[in-house]
Design a protein around this motif. Structure first.
Motif, PDB file in Angstrom:
ATOM      1  N   ASN A  93       0.811  -1.216   0.000  1.00  0.00           N
ATOM      2  CA  ASN A  93       0.000   0.000   0.000  1.00  0.00           C
ATOM      3  C   ASN A  93       0.848   1.271   0.000  1.00  0.00           C
ATOM      4  O   ASN A  93       0.311   2.376   0.074  1.00  0.00           O
ATOM      5  CB  ASN A  93      -0.905   0.039   1.234  1.00  0.00           C
ATOM      6  N   GLN A  94       2.146   1.095  -0.023  1.00  0.00           N
ATOM      7  CA  GLN A  94       3.026   2.271  -0.021  1.00  0.00           C
ATOM      8  C   GLN A  94       3.642   2.544  -1.394  1.00  0.00           C
ATOM      9  O   GLN A  94       4.557   3.359  -1.515  1.00  0.00           O
ATOM     10  CB  GLN A  94       4.118   2.093   1.037  1.00  0.00           C
ATOM     11  N   PHE A  95       3.101   1.854  -2.415  1.00  0.00           N
ATOM     12  CA  PHE A  95       3.635   2.045  -3.769  1.00  0.00           C
ATOM     13  C   PHE A  95       2.515   2.387  -4.749  1.00  0.00           C
ATOM     14  O   PHE A  95       1.406   1.884  -4.634  1.00  0.00           O
ATOM     15  CB  PHE A  95       4.306   0.761  -4.271  1.00  0.00           C
ATOM     16  N   MET A 106       1.856  14.258 -12.783  1.00  0.00           N
ATOM     17  CA  MET A 106       0.507  14.694 -13.162  1.00  0.00           C
ATOM     18  C   MET A 106      -0.517  14.266 -12.119  1.00  0.00           C
ATOM     19  O   MET A 106      -1.417  15.024 -11.756  1.00  0.00           O
ATOM     20  CB  MET A 106       0.122  14.115 -14.529  1.00  0.00           C
ATOM     21  N   LEU A 107      -0.385  13.017 -11.625  1.00  0.00           N
ATOM     22  CA  LEU A 107      -1.351  12.524 -10.629  1.00  0.00           C
ATOM     23  C   LEU A 107      -1.248  13.335  -9.337  1.00  0.00           C
ATOM     24  O   LEU A 107      -2.270  13.667  -8.716  1.00  0.00           O
ATOM     25  CB  LEU A 107      -1.107  11.038 -10.333  1.00  0.00           C
ATOM     26  N   ILE A 108      -0.028  13.656  -8.948  1.00  0.00           N
ATOM     27  CA  ILE A 108       0.165  14.466  -7.731  1.00  0.00           C
ATOM     28  C   ILE A 108      -0.521  15.824  -7.923  1.00  0.00           C
ATOM     29  O   ILE A 108      -1.237  16.316  -7.049  1.00  0.00           O
ATOM     30  CB  ILE A 108       1.676  14.657  -7.447  1.00  0.00           C
ATOM     31  N   LEU A 226       6.314  12.075   3.164  1.00  0.00           N
ATOM     32  CA  LEU A 226       7.177  12.383   2.024  1.00  0.00           C
ATOM     33  C   LEU A 226       6.830  11.425   0.892  1.00  0.00           C
ATOM     34  O   LEU A 226       6.510  10.264   1.142  1.00  0.00           O
ATOM     35  CB  LEU A 226       8.630  12.161   2.475  1.00  0.00           C
ATOM     36  N   LEU A 227       6.909  11.916  -0.345  1.00  0.00           N
ATOM     37  CA  LEU A 227       6.650  11.048  -1.491  1.00  0.00           C
ATOM     38  C   LEU A 227       7.919  10.984  -2.335  1.00  0.00           C
ATOM     39  O   LEU A 227       8.430  12.030  -2.757  1.00  0.00           O
ATOM     40  CB  LEU A 227       5.489  11.628  -2.307  1.00  0.00           C
ATOM     41  N   ALA A 228       8.440   9.797  -2.567  1.00  0.00           N
ATOM     42  CA  ALA A 228       9.650   9.646  -3.386  1.00  0.00           C
ATOM     43  C   ALA A 228       9.272   9.164  -4.777  1.00  0.00           C
ATOM     44  O   ALA A 228       8.556   8.169  -4.929  1.00  0.00           O
ATOM     45  CB  ALA A 228      10.611   8.658  -2.730  1.00  0.00           C
ATOM     46  N   LEU A 229       9.721   9.910  -5.770  1.00  0.00           N
ATOM     47  CA  LEU A 229       9.411   9.579  -7.170  1.00  0.00           C
ATOM     48  C   LEU A 229      10.589   8.846  -7.806  1.00  0.00           C
ATOM     49  O   LEU A 229      11.737   9.252  -7.639  1.00  0.00           O
ATOM     50  CB  LEU A 229       9.114  10.875  -7.921  1.00  0.00           C
ATOM     51  N   GLU A 250       0.914   5.241   3.304  1.00  0.00           N
ATOM     52  CA  GLU A 250      -0.286   4.665   2.683  1.00  0.00           C
ATOM     53  C   GLU A 250      -1.366   5.706   2.365  1.00  0.00           C
ATOM     54  O   GLU A 250      -2.006   5.654   1.311  1.00  0.00           O
ATOM     55  CB  GLU A 250      -0.842   3.593   3.623  1.00  0.00           C
ATOM     56  N   SER A 251      -1.559   6.672   3.254  1.00  0.00           N
ATOM     57  CA  SER A 251      -2.663   7.629   3.040  1.00  0.00           C
ATOM     58  C   SER A 251      -2.446   8.444   1.759  1.00  0.00           C
ATOM     59  O   SER A 251      -3.394   8.752   1.039  1.00  0.00           O
ATOM     60  CB  SER A 251      -2.786   8.565   4.242  1.00  0.00           C
ATOM     61  N   LEU A 252      -1.200   8.765   1.457  1.00  0.00           N
ATOM     62  CA  LEU A 252      -0.917   9.520   0.227  1.00  0.00           C
ATOM     63  C   LEU A 252      -1.170   8.651  -1.003  1.00  0.00           C
ATOM     64  O   LEU A 252      -1.737   9.101  -2.002  1.00  0.00           O
ATOM     65  CB  LEU A 252       0.544   9.994   0.207  1.00  0.00           C
ATOM     66  N   ILE A 253      -0.760   7.394  -0.919  1.00  0.00           N
ATOM     67  CA  ILE A 253      -0.958   6.480  -2.059  1.00  0.00           C
ATOM     68  C   ILE A 253      -2.458   6.291  -2.312  1.00  0.00           C
ATOM     69  O   ILE A 253      -2.918   6.313  -3.462  1.00  0.00           O
ATOM     70  CB  ILE A 253      -0.271   5.109  -1.803  1.00  0.00           C
ATOM     71  N   THR A 254      -3.238   6.152  -1.250  1.00  0.00           N
ATOM     72  CA  THR A 254      -4.694   5.982  -1.403  1.00  0.00           C
ATOM     73  C   THR A 254      -5.288   7.169  -2.158  1.00  0.00           C
ATOM     74  O   THR A 254      -6.136   7.011  -3.033  1.00  0.00           O
ATOM     75  CB  THR A 254      -5.355   5.871  -0.004  1.00  0.00           C
ATOM     76  N   THR A 255      -4.817   8.355  -1.845  1.00  0.00           N
ATOM     77  CA  THR A 255      -5.311   9.560  -2.532  1.00  0.00           C
ATOM     78  C   THR A 255      -4.910   9.533  -4.007  1.00  0.00           C
ATOM     79  O   THR A 255      -5.732   9.796  -4.888  1.00  0.00           O
ATOM     80  CB  THR A 255      -4.734  10.826  -1.859  1.00  0.00           C
ATOM     81  N   LEU A 256      -3.658   9.209  -4.286  1.00  0.00           N
ATOM     82  CA  LEU A 256      -3.190   9.215  -5.676  1.00  0.00           C
ATOM     83  C   LEU A 256      -3.922   8.169  -6.517  1.00  0.00           C
ATOM     84  O   LEU A 256      -4.203   8.393  -7.697  1.00  0.00           O
ATOM     85  CB  LEU A 256      -1.675   8.968  -5.719  1.00  0.00           C
TER      86      LEU A 256
END
Ligand SMILES: Cc1ncc(COP(=O)(O)O)c(C=O)c1O
Length: 371
Positions: A93-95, A106-108, A226-229, A250-256
């Motif tokens: 859930n972190q990817f 773009m998704l961000i 933090l989000l690593a690209l 995980e919460s950031l990935i769920t949003t994306l």
């Protein structure tokens, strides 16, 4: 069509946000240089690709995947994610896997930017962060680097306003090759308001040799928002199949995932990228070639009295002075493509990707004749 009046027929109007946008200018493709200049051999050192070629394991995996092309790809790229989970020791859930790092940007932008929101970017840097913000009617706040293009966490912090939503850190930074040392990254994260999302773009992380370099993953493990690209276009040599991924809490990935199209990464790309992750021989060979190539370029440039910025990536920012345009064009005539840096406002600079030993040598010999 209305023929009854002399006035121009009314046209469909694009969104106002598009007035600020210009199409991306990519490095000149090889075929175009062959056609325009009538040269057969082209040395392309313009797009920070891997001159060693694609991961052989990836090529094989893609060939094996061909017979299943009548099926839609896995919507979530689960097979690839399972290998990422193994390598990073994080949860699935972190990817998020995307159609290149570009799609992730773009998704961000789509997920987080309301009209009028601000993003902070270092200046000069990769242009897609600004592109994403402009497309969402956001504003771009540019923070110049310090001397020698070094990051200054305090200048970045000083640029934060009530409207700041995103802060992009490109490390190593394109086009300068400079990076944000880990202690500075921590200091920055500790001082930023929690309402600002930090994206660390680590497209070139494999090439960073400094001991205080951070790809952000340790901080994500510690719980920083933090989000690593990441991308498969650089060391894995897979720019042509368009795969990238993000690592985040995980919460950031769920949003994306809410803004991701269902089948954003095609089946061949998923198979190839997964195999490339364990092609350690190719990764090591690419890394070694790059380190040797950087040194080769540095020493060649020093001999020619040309100044450059030391790089943690697979390209070098080089200062050619007032003759930059002439040299750039004459290199093209000889079939050597580098990147003019004027798009970044650096009119006396070019960015040269590190190639094979032979390619670097061809470039340095041409430069010696042209300067
Ligand atoms: C800093 C940086 N980030 C992201 C990308 C995007 O890579 P891709 O969309 O090929 O995965 C690039 C490509 O050159 C880059 O230079």
């Amino acid at each position: 069509m209305n023929n009854n009046s002399n006035t121009e027929p009314e046209q469909v109007k694009p969104r106002r946000a598009l007035e600020q946008l210009k199409p991306y200018t990519a490095g000149k493709p090889i075929w175009e240089v062959q056609r325009e200049y009538g040269v057969e051999r082209v040395v392309k050192l313009a797009s920070n690709e891997n001159s060693l070629g694609p991961s052989p394991k990836a090529v094989k995996a893609m060939q094996e995947a061909l017979t299943e092309l009548h099926r839609y790809p896995d919507e979530r790229s689960s097979g690839l994610i399972s290998e990422l989970v193994r390598q990073y020791d994080l949860s699935d859930n972190q990817f998020i896997v995307t159609n290149g790092g570009d799609e992730l940007i773009m998704l961000i932008s789509q997920a987080y930017l309301e009209e009028g929101d601000e993003i902070i970017v270092p200046e000069p840097t990769f242009s897609e962060y600004a592109f994403g913000a402009h497309l969402m009617s956001g504003a771009v706040v540019k923070v110049p680097f310090d001397e020698k293009y070094s990051y200054n966490a305090d200048s970045l912090l000083a640029a934060v306003t009530g409207k700041t939503k995103l802060l992009y850190l490109c490390s190593p930074n394109n086009p300068t090759g400079t990076y944000l040392p880990e202690p500075e990254l921590r200091r920055l994260l500790d001082r930023l308001p929690a309402r600002v999302l930090v994206v660390i773009d680590t497209a070139y992380r494999h090439y960073a040799t400094a001991s205080d370099y951070s790809d952000g993953v340790e901080l994500i493990r510690e719980g920083y928002p933090l989000l690593a690209l990441n991308t498969f276009s650089k060391i894995y040599g897979l720019a042509g199949i368009r795969v990238g991924f993000g690592i985040a809490p995980e919460s950031l990935i769920t949003t994306l995932l809410k803004v991701k199209e269902p089948f954003n990464v095609n089946a061949l790309a998923q198979a190839g990228a997964k195999a490339a992750l364990t092609d350690y021989e190719h990764i090591e060979a690419s890394r070694a070639m790059n380190e040797a190539g950087r040194e080769q370029l540095y020493s060649g440039l020093r001999e020619l009295n040309i100044s450059y910025t030391e790089s943690m990536a697979n390209y070098v920012l080089v200062e050619l002075g007032a003759d930059t345009d002439r040299i750039y064009n004459q290199l093209l005539e000889r079939g050597i493509i580098i990147r003019a840096a004027k798009g970044w406002g650096l009119h006396q600079h070019v960015r040269i990707s590190v190639g094979t030993e032979e390619e670097n040598q061809i470039l340095l010999e041409a430069l010696a004749e042209l300067i």
